[in-house]
Design an enzyme around this catalytic site. Structure first.
Site, PDB file in Angstrom:
ATOM      1  N   MET A  31       1.155  -0.875  -0.316  1.00 29.11           N
ATOM      2  CA  MET A  31       0.353   0.287  -0.100  1.00 29.11           C
ATOM      3  C   MET A  31       0.676   1.123  -0.365  1.00 29.11           C
ATOM      4  O   MET A  31       0.669   2.389   0.582  1.00 29.11           O
ATOM      5  CB  MET A  31      -1.301  -0.113   1.449  1.00 29.11           C
ATOM      6  N   GLY A  37      11.079  -2.756   5.112  1.00 27.08           N
ATOM      7  CA  GLY A  37       9.754  -4.280   5.507  1.00 27.08           C
ATOM      8  C   GLY A  37       9.965  -4.384   4.430  1.00 27.08           C
ATOM      9  O   GLY A  37      10.286  -5.682   3.664  1.00 27.08           O
ATOM     10  N   HIS A  38       9.054  -3.370   3.473  1.00 29.28           N
ATOM     11  CA  HIS A  38       8.713  -3.567   1.782  1.00 29.28           C
ATOM     12  C   HIS A  38      10.202  -4.078   0.885  1.00 29.28           C
ATOM     13  O   HIS A  38       9.760  -4.841   0.731  1.00 29.28           O
ATOM     14  CB  HIS A  38       7.886  -2.147   1.602  1.00 29.28           C
ATOM     15  N   GLY A 148       4.590 -10.567   4.215  1.00 23.41           N
ATOM     16  CA  GLY A 148       5.068  -9.969   5.373  1.00 23.41           C
ATOM     17  C   GLY A 148       4.637 -10.861   6.246  1.00 23.41           C
ATOM     18  O   GLY A 148       3.002 -11.192   6.270  1.00 23.41           O
ATOM     19  N   ASP A 151       2.328  -9.131   8.890  1.00 23.86           N
ATOM     20  CA  ASP A 151       0.624  -9.272   9.065  1.00 23.86           C
ATOM     21  C   ASP A 151       0.424 -10.694   8.838  1.00 23.86           C
ATOM     22  O   ASP A 151      -0.225 -11.915   7.860  1.00 23.86           O
ATOM     23  CB  ASP A 151       0.195  -8.639   7.830  1.00 23.86           C
ATOM     24  N   GLN A 154      -3.127 -11.992   7.686  1.00 21.09           N
ATOM     25  CA  GLN A 154      -3.373 -11.728   6.636  1.00 21.09           C
ATOM     26  C   GLN A 154      -2.555 -12.554   5.509  1.00 21.09           C
ATOM     27  O   GLN A 154      -2.718 -13.391   4.557  1.00 21.09           O
ATOM     28  CB  GLN A 154      -2.577 -10.509   6.357  1.00 21.09           C
ATOM     29  N   SER A 187       3.807   0.740   7.759  1.00 17.69           N
ATOM     30  CA  SER A 187       4.078   2.752   8.365  1.00 17.69           C
ATOM     31  C   SER A 187       3.160   3.295   8.531  1.00 17.69           C
ATOM     32  O   SER A 187       3.061   4.370   8.708  1.00 17.69           O
ATOM     33  CB  SER A 187       3.335   2.473   6.580  1.00 17.69           C
TER      34      SER A 187
END
Ligand code: AMP
Length: 273
Positions: A31, A37-38, A148, A151, A154, A187
Protein backbone atom coordinates in the site's frame (compact mmCIF):
# COMPACT_ATOMS: atom_id res chain seq x y z
CA UNK A 1 14.43 2.93 -13.13
CA UNK A 2 11.49 0.52 -13.01
CA UNK A 3 8.75 0.86 -15.58
CA UNK A 4 5.80 2.65 -13.96
CA UNK A 5 2.31 1.77 -15.13
CA UNK A 6 -1.20 2.67 -14.02
CA UNK A 7 -3.56 0.57 -16.12
CA UNK A 8 -3.92 -3.23 -16.22
CA UNK A 9 -3.50 -3.01 -20.01
CA UNK A 10 -0.09 -1.31 -19.75
CA UNK A 11 0.98 -3.64 -16.96
CA UNK A 12 0.10 -6.70 -19.03
CA UNK A 13 1.99 -5.41 -22.08
CA UNK A 14 5.20 -5.63 -20.03
CA UNK A 15 4.34 -9.09 -18.73
CA UNK A 16 3.77 -10.46 -22.23
CA UNK A 17 7.36 -9.64 -23.21
CA UNK A 18 8.75 -11.37 -20.13
CA UNK A 19 6.51 -14.38 -20.48
CA UNK A 20 7.51 -14.89 -24.09
CA UNK A 21 11.16 -14.95 -22.94
CA UNK A 22 10.19 -17.62 -20.36
CA UNK A 23 11.08 -15.35 -17.47
CA UNK A 24 9.57 -16.01 -14.04
CA UNK A 25 7.64 -13.23 -12.30
CA UNK A 26 7.23 -12.40 -8.60
CA UNK A 27 4.62 -9.99 -7.27
CA UNK A 28 4.99 -7.89 -4.11
CA UNK A 29 1.68 -6.22 -3.19
CA UNK A 30 1.97 -3.07 -1.03
CA UNK A 31 0.00 0.00 0.00
CA UNK A 32 3.03 2.29 -0.47
CA UNK A 33 4.80 4.51 2.10
CA UNK A 34 7.54 1.97 1.64
CA UNK A 35 10.07 1.11 4.34
CA UNK A 36 12.82 -1.49 4.76
CA UNK A 37 10.20 -4.16 5.54
CA UNK A 38 8.63 -3.74 2.12
CA UNK A 39 12.04 -3.52 0.47
CA UNK A 40 13.06 -6.83 2.08
CA UNK A 41 10.13 -8.43 0.24
CA UNK A 42 11.31 -6.92 -3.04
CA UNK A 43 14.82 -8.25 -2.41
CA UNK A 44 13.39 -11.70 -1.65
CA UNK A 45 11.35 -11.51 -4.86
CA UNK A 46 14.44 -10.61 -6.90
CA UNK A 47 16.29 -13.58 -5.44
CA UNK A 48 13.46 -15.94 -6.44
CA UNK A 49 12.26 -14.70 -9.82
CA UNK A 50 13.65 -13.16 -13.00
CA UNK A 51 11.26 -10.20 -12.83
CA UNK A 52 9.73 -8.36 -9.89
CA UNK A 53 6.44 -6.47 -10.03
CA UNK A 54 5.52 -4.23 -7.09
CA UNK A 55 1.94 -3.03 -6.78
CA UNK A 56 1.18 0.11 -4.82
CA UNK A 57 -2.51 0.44 -4.06
CA UNK A 58 -4.27 1.71 -0.96
CA UNK A 59 -7.25 -0.59 -1.15
CA UNK A 60 -10.30 1.29 0.13
CA UNK A 61 -12.44 -1.81 0.71
CA UNK A 62 -10.20 -3.15 3.47
CA UNK A 63 -10.74 -0.04 5.61
CA UNK A 64 -13.97 0.30 7.62
CA UNK A 65 -15.64 3.72 7.90
CA UNK A 66 -13.81 5.62 10.66
CA UNK A 67 -10.50 3.81 10.09
CA UNK A 68 -7.40 5.60 8.76
CA UNK A 69 -7.99 5.43 4.97
CA UNK A 70 -8.03 9.22 4.50
CA UNK A 71 -4.86 9.83 6.53
CA UNK A 72 -2.96 6.69 5.45
CA UNK A 73 0.60 7.87 4.57
CA UNK A 74 1.40 8.41 0.88
CA UNK A 75 4.84 9.05 -0.64
CA UNK A 76 4.84 8.27 -4.35
CA UNK A 77 8.16 9.98 -5.17
CA UNK A 78 9.94 8.38 -2.21
CA UNK A 79 8.48 4.96 -3.04
CA UNK A 80 9.62 5.09 -6.67
CA UNK A 81 13.15 6.15 -5.66
CA UNK A 82 13.40 3.27 -3.16
CA UNK A 83 12.08 0.76 -5.70
CA UNK A 84 14.60 1.96 -8.30
CA UNK A 85 17.31 1.46 -5.71
CA UNK A 86 16.41 -2.17 -4.95
CA UNK A 87 15.91 -3.03 -8.62
CA UNK A 88 12.17 -3.63 -9.02
CA UNK A 89 11.33 -4.11 -12.71
CA UNK A 90 7.76 -2.84 -12.80
CA UNK A 91 5.67 -0.70 -10.46
CA UNK A 92 1.93 -0.96 -10.93
CA UNK A 93 -0.16 1.79 -9.37
CA UNK A 94 -3.76 0.92 -10.23
CA UNK A 95 -6.58 3.46 -10.02
CA UNK A 96 -9.78 2.86 -8.04
CA UNK A 97 -11.66 2.94 -11.36
CA UNK A 98 -9.52 0.08 -12.68
CA UNK A 99 -9.84 -1.99 -9.52
CA UNK A 100 -13.49 -1.28 -8.72
CA UNK A 101 -15.27 -0.26 -11.94
CA UNK A 102 -18.86 0.96 -11.86
CA UNK A 103 -21.12 -1.92 -10.87
CA UNK A 104 -18.37 -3.97 -9.20
CA UNK A 105 -20.28 -6.84 -7.56
CA UNK A 106 -17.88 -9.55 -6.40
CA UNK A 107 -16.39 -10.19 -2.99
CA UNK A 108 -14.22 -13.01 -1.69
CA UNK A 109 -14.94 -14.06 1.87
CA UNK A 110 -12.49 -16.46 3.48
CA UNK A 111 -13.83 -18.13 6.63
CA UNK A 112 -11.59 -20.25 8.92
CA UNK A 113 -8.35 -18.34 9.60
CA UNK A 114 -9.98 -14.99 8.69
CA UNK A 115 -12.53 -15.25 11.50
CA UNK A 116 -10.68 -14.80 14.82
CA UNK A 117 -8.39 -11.95 16.03
CA UNK A 118 -8.40 -9.26 13.28
CA UNK A 119 -11.59 -10.81 11.91
CA UNK A 120 -13.40 -9.90 15.14
CA UNK A 121 -11.86 -6.43 15.54
CA UNK A 122 -12.07 -5.48 11.85
CA UNK A 123 -14.99 -7.53 10.47
CA UNK A 124 -14.81 -6.34 6.83
CA UNK A 125 -11.02 -6.15 6.61
CA UNK A 126 -10.14 -9.58 5.23
CA UNK A 127 -12.98 -9.55 2.69
CA UNK A 128 -11.36 -6.44 1.23
CA UNK A 129 -7.87 -7.94 1.43
CA UNK A 130 -8.85 -11.29 -0.11
CA UNK A 131 -10.77 -9.63 -2.93
CA UNK A 132 -8.02 -7.19 -3.86
CA UNK A 133 -5.23 -9.78 -3.58
CA UNK A 134 -7.23 -12.14 -5.79
CA UNK A 135 -7.57 -9.33 -8.34
CA UNK A 136 -3.86 -8.50 -8.18
CA UNK A 137 -2.93 -12.16 -8.62
CA UNK A 138 -5.31 -12.59 -11.50
CA UNK A 139 -4.07 -9.44 -13.26
CA UNK A 140 -0.36 -10.28 -12.93
CA UNK A 141 -0.46 -14.13 -12.88
CA UNK A 142 2.87 -14.24 -11.05
CA UNK A 143 4.73 -17.47 -10.35
CA UNK A 144 5.33 -16.27 -6.80
CA UNK A 145 3.84 -13.64 -4.51
CA UNK A 146 5.64 -12.44 -1.38
CA UNK A 147 3.91 -11.30 1.81
CA UNK A 148 5.32 -10.27 5.18
CA UNK A 149 4.96 -12.32 8.34
CA UNK A 150 4.39 -8.94 9.98
CA UNK A 151 0.75 -9.41 8.92
CA UNK A 152 0.71 -13.07 9.89
CA UNK A 153 -3.05 -13.54 9.79
CA UNK A 154 -3.21 -11.88 6.37
CA UNK A 155 -0.51 -14.28 5.11
CA UNK A 156 -2.48 -17.23 6.51
CA UNK A 157 -5.74 -16.02 4.95
CA UNK A 158 -4.09 -15.55 1.55
CA UNK A 159 -2.52 -19.00 1.68
CA UNK A 160 -5.94 -20.47 2.43
CA UNK A 161 -7.65 -18.51 -0.37
CA UNK A 162 -4.99 -19.53 -2.91
CA UNK A 163 -5.32 -23.17 -1.90
CA UNK A 164 -9.12 -23.13 -1.86
CA UNK A 165 -9.43 -21.39 -5.24
CA UNK A 166 -6.57 -23.31 -6.91
CA UNK A 167 -4.83 -20.08 -7.84
CA UNK A 168 -1.57 -21.18 -9.50
CA UNK A 169 0.91 -19.15 -7.45
CA UNK A 170 3.43 -19.92 -4.73
CA UNK A 171 2.85 -17.75 -1.65
CA UNK A 172 6.06 -16.95 0.21
CA UNK A 173 6.14 -15.49 3.74
CA UNK A 174 9.08 -13.21 4.57
CA UNK A 175 10.34 -12.48 8.10
CA UNK A 176 9.44 -9.26 9.91
CA UNK A 177 11.97 -6.43 9.67
CA UNK A 178 12.34 -4.53 12.95
CA UNK A 179 13.90 -1.36 14.31
CA UNK A 180 16.94 -1.86 16.57
CA UNK A 181 14.65 -1.68 19.62
CA UNK A 182 12.38 -4.43 18.30
CA UNK A 183 9.47 -2.35 16.95
CA UNK A 184 8.23 -3.94 13.72
CA UNK A 185 8.53 -1.52 10.81
CA UNK A 186 5.11 -0.31 9.70
CA UNK A 187 3.83 2.56 7.59
CA UNK A 188 1.56 3.35 10.56
CA UNK A 189 4.56 4.00 12.85
CA UNK A 190 4.56 7.46 11.24
CA UNK A 191 1.43 8.23 13.30
CA UNK A 192 3.27 7.80 16.62
CA UNK A 193 4.20 10.82 18.74
CA UNK A 194 7.70 10.89 20.22
CA UNK A 195 6.39 9.57 23.56
CA UNK A 196 4.34 6.83 21.89
CA UNK A 197 7.34 5.81 19.80
CA UNK A 198 9.27 5.19 23.02
CA UNK A 199 6.51 2.99 24.41
CA UNK A 200 5.88 1.08 21.16
CA UNK A 201 8.68 -1.57 21.46
CA UNK A 202 6.92 -2.90 24.58
CA UNK A 203 4.60 -4.77 22.21
CA UNK A 204 7.39 -6.90 20.75
CA UNK A 205 8.91 -7.34 24.23
CA UNK A 206 5.60 -8.55 25.67
CA UNK A 207 4.93 -11.18 22.98
CA UNK A 208 8.59 -12.28 23.03
CA UNK A 209 8.35 -12.74 26.79
CA UNK A 210 5.30 -14.94 26.28
CA UNK A 211 7.16 -16.91 23.60
CA UNK A 212 10.11 -17.39 25.96
CA UNK A 213 7.76 -18.45 28.79
CA UNK A 214 8.87 -15.43 30.86
CA UNK A 215 5.33 -14.02 31.05
CA UNK A 216 1.86 -15.53 30.90
CA UNK A 217 -0.58 -14.04 28.40
CA UNK A 218 -2.36 -12.20 31.22
CA UNK A 219 0.91 -10.83 32.63
CA UNK A 220 1.97 -9.69 29.14
CA UNK A 221 -1.30 -7.75 28.74
CA UNK A 222 -0.75 -6.10 32.11
CA UNK A 223 2.83 -5.24 31.14
CA UNK A 224 1.57 -3.53 27.97
CA UNK A 225 -0.97 -1.43 29.86
CA UNK A 226 1.66 -0.57 32.49
CA UNK A 227 4.05 0.52 29.70
CA UNK A 228 1.46 3.01 28.40
CA UNK A 229 -0.57 1.11 25.77
CA UNK A 230 -4.12 2.40 26.04
CA UNK A 231 -6.11 -0.64 24.87
CA UNK A 232 -5.39 -4.25 23.91
CA UNK A 233 -7.56 -5.74 21.17
CA UNK A 234 -6.03 -9.20 21.62
CA UNK A 235 -2.87 -10.98 22.71
CA UNK A 236 -3.20 -14.71 22.11
CA UNK A 237 -1.34 -17.94 21.41
CA UNK A 238 -2.80 -19.65 18.34
CA UNK A 239 -2.16 -22.58 16.03
CA UNK A 240 0.00 -21.09 13.26
CA UNK A 241 -1.85 -22.87 10.42
CA UNK A 242 -5.48 -22.40 11.45
CA UNK A 243 -5.19 -19.47 13.90
CA UNK A 244 -7.62 -21.47 16.05
CA UNK A 245 -6.80 -22.74 19.54
CA UNK A 246 -3.41 -24.43 19.92
CA UNK A 247 -3.74 -28.16 19.36
CA UNK A 248 -0.11 -29.23 19.52
CA UNK A 249 2.86 -28.12 21.57
CA UNK A 250 5.19 -28.80 18.61
CA UNK A 251 7.78 -26.05 18.12
CA UNK A 252 6.94 -23.71 15.25
CA UNK A 253 3.30 -24.82 15.24
CA UNK A 254 2.01 -21.95 17.33
CA UNK A 255 2.18 -18.19 17.08
CA UNK A 256 1.66 -15.34 19.51
CA UNK A 257 -0.29 -12.52 17.92
CA UNK A 258 -1.23 -9.16 19.37
CA UNK A 259 -2.96 -5.92 18.44
CA UNK A 260 -2.88 -2.96 20.80
CA UNK A 261 -3.52 0.77 20.74
CA UNK A 262 -1.22 3.64 21.57
CA UNK A 263 -3.65 6.56 21.60
CA UNK A 264 -5.09 6.76 18.08
CA UNK A 265 -2.60 4.30 16.57
CA UNK A 266 -3.23 0.57 16.39
CA UNK A 267 -0.11 -1.61 16.23
CA UNK A 268 0.02 -5.33 15.45
CA UNK A 269 2.86 -7.81 15.84
CA UNK A 270 3.47 -11.55 16.16
CA UNK A 271 6.25 -14.02 16.89
CA UNK A 272 6.59 -17.80 16.70
CA UNK A 273 5.86 -19.48 20.05
P1 AMP B 1 1.33 -2.91 3.51
O1 AMP B 1 1.91 -1.86 2.64
O2 AMP B 1 1.25 -2.54 4.95
O3 AMP B 1 0.03 -3.46 2.97
O4 AMP B 1 2.35 -4.12 3.47
C1 AMP B 1 2.72 -4.70 2.24
C2 AMP B 1 3.49 -5.96 2.52
O5 AMP B 1 4.65 -5.66 3.30
C3 AMP B 1 2.68 -6.98 3.35
O6 AMP B 1 2.93 -8.28 2.85
C4 AMP B 1 3.24 -6.79 4.72
O7 AMP B 1 3.12 -7.94 5.55
C5 AMP B 1 4.69 -6.50 4.42
N1 AMP B 1 5.35 -5.83 5.55
C6 AMP B 1 4.90 -4.74 6.23
N2 AMP B 1 5.73 -4.43 7.24
C7 AMP B 1 6.73 -5.35 7.21
C8 AMP B 1 7.90 -5.59 8.01
N3 AMP B 1 8.20 -4.81 9.06
N4 AMP B 1 8.68 -6.63 7.69
C9 AMP B 1 8.39 -7.43 6.64
N5 AMP B 1 7.31 -7.26 5.84
C10 AMP B 1 6.48 -6.24 6.13
Amino acid sequence: MPEIVKTIKDMRANLVTWRSANETIALVPTMGALHEGHLSLVKAARAIADRTVVSIYINPTQFAPGEDLSRYPRDEAGDLAKLANVGADLVWMPSNEDMYPEGFSTEIKVAGPAEPLEGICRPIHFNGVATVVCKLLSAVSPDTAIFGEKDFQQLTVIRRMVRDLNIPVDIIGAPTVREADGLALSSRNAYLSEDEREIAPALFRAISDVANRVLTVEAAKNALLAAGFTKIDYLEIRDSDTLGPVTTKKKGKSRILAAAWLGKTRLIDNVPA
